[in-house]
Motif scaffolding. Structure first.
Motif, short mmCIF file in Angstrom:
data_model
loop_
_atom_site.label_atom_id
_atom_site.label_comp_id
_atom_site.label_asym_id
_atom_site.label_seq_id
_atom_site.Cartn_x
_atom_site.Cartn_y
_atom_site.Cartn_z
N VAL A 279 2.45 -1.53 -6.86
CA VAL A 279 1.70 -1.54 -5.60
C VAL A 279 0.27 -2.05 -5.84
O VAL A 279 -0.23 -2.06 -6.96
N ASP A 280 -0.34 -2.48 -4.75
CA ASP A 280 -1.73 -2.95 -4.85
C ASP A 280 -2.71 -1.81 -4.63
O ASP A 280 -3.80 -1.80 -5.16
N VAL A 281 -2.30 -0.91 -3.78
CA VAL A 281 -3.17 0.23 -3.50
C VAL A 281 -2.32 1.50 -3.53
O VAL A 281 -1.28 1.56 -2.88
N LEU A 282 -2.75 2.47 -4.30
CA LEU A 282 -2.05 3.75 -4.33
C LEU A 282 -2.96 4.82 -3.75
O LEU A 282 -4.10 4.99 -4.19
N MET A 283 -2.47 5.52 -2.73
CA MET A 283 -3.27 6.56 -2.10
C MET A 283 -2.54 7.89 -2.22
O MET A 283 -1.40 8.01 -1.78
N ILE A 284 -3.20 8.85 -2.80
CA ILE A 284 -2.60 10.18 -2.97
C ILE A 284 -3.45 11.21 -2.24
O ILE A 284 -4.63 11.37 -2.54
N ASP A 285 -2.82 11.86 -1.28
CA ASP A 285 -3.53 12.83 -0.44
C ASP A 285 -3.34 14.24 -1.00
O ASP A 285 -2.26 14.56 -1.51
N VAL B 289 0.86 -1.17 0.00
CA VAL B 289 0.00 0.00 0.00
C VAL B 289 0.90 1.23 0.00
O VAL B 289 1.71 1.39 0.89
N ALA B 290 0.76 2.04 -1.01
CA ALA B 290 1.58 3.24 -1.07
C ALA B 290 0.72 4.45 -0.77
O ALA B 290 -0.22 4.75 -1.49
N TYR B 291 1.03 5.12 0.34
CA TYR B 291 0.32 6.34 0.69
C TYR B 291 1.29 7.49 0.58
O TYR B 291 2.39 7.41 1.12
#
Ligand code: ADP
Ligand code: MG
Length: 484
Positions: A246-252, A215-217
């Protein structure tokens, strides 16, 4: 790092061939995990790395002061006992703060096998305050570690009307990433309303051990920084590959990419590649996709294709619930009327509300005095003042005079007739409630009256409200009108 450990220390790594110690450490971690459960373990302990054995002391590194203090106070004894039980001569455990990236060898040798990127991306709960105080200290250049705050979990997120939809979507995606209709998940809302908190909560849940997900945040800003750094070092291929694995990419805070065309372009390609590969994307921003003008149309279109959930401004009820939860977590008793007062006064966002409460609690602990309404007004004087710019005593006088059909000048006149004196008292009461003016200041605005007159008025109105529900409703109505 090495200097810090001292000459006599024994750095622990596979190359140094100390399998006993490595195995002992793995056992200790395993035992802790069993004892405290997955969630606790993941929140507090997963990021411990064994750095060295120095004589009788095991040196454990964690990525933040916050984690160190917590582990020391909550699990220090247990850690020591577990080490002692291993019979390797370790009698003490020293927990120190060290950025994980700088300690690559020691960290990776003992971590369970994990893809390097996931590892780099997982670490580091940080306290926001620390990160703010000196961003460079906590986010060294070229570091892949994205800070995840150990306090930002679903457990600590208070759900209410304004955020229940966003929360439900976040939960849903955390449980079942990349399900149709929820990809991408786009969370938006004003500043300080819990977007980052929700994203970190998702990241913690998605990284649940055993699921083996990477998981990349990261913030959009960091995304850009990394992209530029990769361009400079001519490693864009690696950058792209690592992101796309990555399986999950989260961009804030995606709004940061507005006007940054090259980075947007790169993000767009990454986005497409991941979605096509059935991976989950989560994005947050301060506006809805359609309102994010300055973002390329094709990107906006794709961002709006999944689930779009907004977090609305807080309500009084939510503010109260949040304050109650935070006060309880802090373990300092805060009277209900103080919480109500804060929830009335600080309506901007949760961050400020929380800041005010923390200050109050810190003050009370520091001086060993209980929190009271008076201490609250004193300690938070500046904050409260900044927040009551909207309601002035003049406005209160005007509204109240209108409501009771009296002349505005009578707010300051010497007339004492009941039909003038009572509304004047109500106005004084509301001035005390809705502004942070002191009693003498209020008195001055009401024809230079003495502060004891104001005090009497406040007490009188409160008393009348107790006994006369019609009157109480009237005053409440006025209050609400003035507050909106
Ligand atoms: P944003 O990213 O939207 O600007 P944050 O997620 O950083 O806001 O939230 C600001 C602060 O308020 C954080 O400390 C967070 O824990 C707290 N907070 C916001 N919403 C909630 C909530 N519903 N329950 C508990 N804490 C909250
Ligand atoms: Mg944020």
């Amino acid at each position: 790092m090495q200097e810090e450990l001292g000459a006599s220390s024994l750095p622990v790594s596979a190359e140094d061939g100390v399998p006993d110690i490595a195995q002992a450490w793995a056992r200790i971690r395993g035992r802790l995990r069993e004892e405290v459960g997955e969630v606790e373990y993941r929140t507090w302990m997963r990021q411990m790395t064994l750095a060295a054995i120095e004589g009788e002391e095991a040196v454990v590194h964690v990525p933040s002061r916050f984690l160190r203090d917590w582990l020391r106070s909550q699990y220090g004894d247990r850690l020591r006992a577990l080490w002692q039980a291993e019979n390797l001569g370790v009698r003490r455990v020293e927990i120190r703060v060290a950025p994980p990236a700088a300690d690559g060898a020691a960290a990776s040798a003992l971590e369970p096998a994990a893809p390097a990127l996931a590892e780099a991306l997982t670490a580091r709960p940080e306290i926001r305050a620390e990160a703010k105080a000196d961003p460079k200290a906590t986010e060294p250049k070229g570091d892949w570690a994205a800070p995840l705050d150990g306090r930002f979990t679903f457990d600590t997120f208070v759900v209410g009307k304004p955020n229940e939809f966003a929360h439900a979507c976040a939960r849903r995606v955390a449980e079942k990433p990349a399900s149709p209709g929820f990809n991408p998940l786009f969370l938006y809302g004003g500043v300080g309303l819990g977007k980052t908190h929700l994203m970190h909560s998702m990241a913690w849940a998605l990284r649940e051990p055993g699921l083996d997900r990477s998981v990349a945040y990261m913030s959009a800003e960091k995304f850009m920084y990394r992209f530029i750094a990769a361009l400079r070092s001519q490693s864009t291929m690696e950058f792209k590959e690592s992101l796309r694995s990555v399986d999950v990419l989260m961009i804030d805070d995606l709004q940061f990419l507005i006007g940054k065309d090259n980075t947007q372009e790169e993000f767009f390609h990454t986005f497409n590649a991941l979605v096509d590969a059935g991976k989950q994307i989560v994005v947050s921003a301060d506006k809805s996709p359609s309102d994010l003008s300055g973002l390329e149309d094709r990107l906006r279109t794709r961002l709006g294709c999944g689930m779009v959930a907004d977090i609305h401004a807080t309500t009084y009820e939510l503010r109260i619930s949040i304050l109650q939860a935070k006060a309880a977590a802090a373990g300092t008793p805060v009277p209900e009327r103080v919480l109500e007062y804060l929830a009335h006064k600080i309506t901007s966002n949760v961050r400020e509300l929380e800041g005010a409460l923390n200050r109050l609690i810190a003050h009370s602990n520091l001086f060993g005095r209980p929190v009271t309404l008076e201490s609250c007004q004193e300690v938070l004087h500046d904050i409260l003042r900044a927040h009551d710019r909207r309601v002035t005593i003049e406005e209160i006088q005007k509204r109240v005079a209108e409501h009771y059909n009296m002349r505005l000048t009578d707010m300051s006149s010497a007339r004492r007739a009941r039909n003038v004196a009572r509304p004047r008292q109500v106005a004084m009461y509301l001035a005390k409630q809705l502004t942070s003016r002191s009693l003498p200041e209020i008195g001055r605005k009401f024809g230079n009256r003495d502060h004891t007159t104001v005090m009497h008025a406040v007490a009188k109105v409160a008393e009348l409200m107790q006994g006369d529900s019609g009157f109480a409703e009237d005053v409440e109505l006025l209050r609400r009108m003035l507050e909106t």
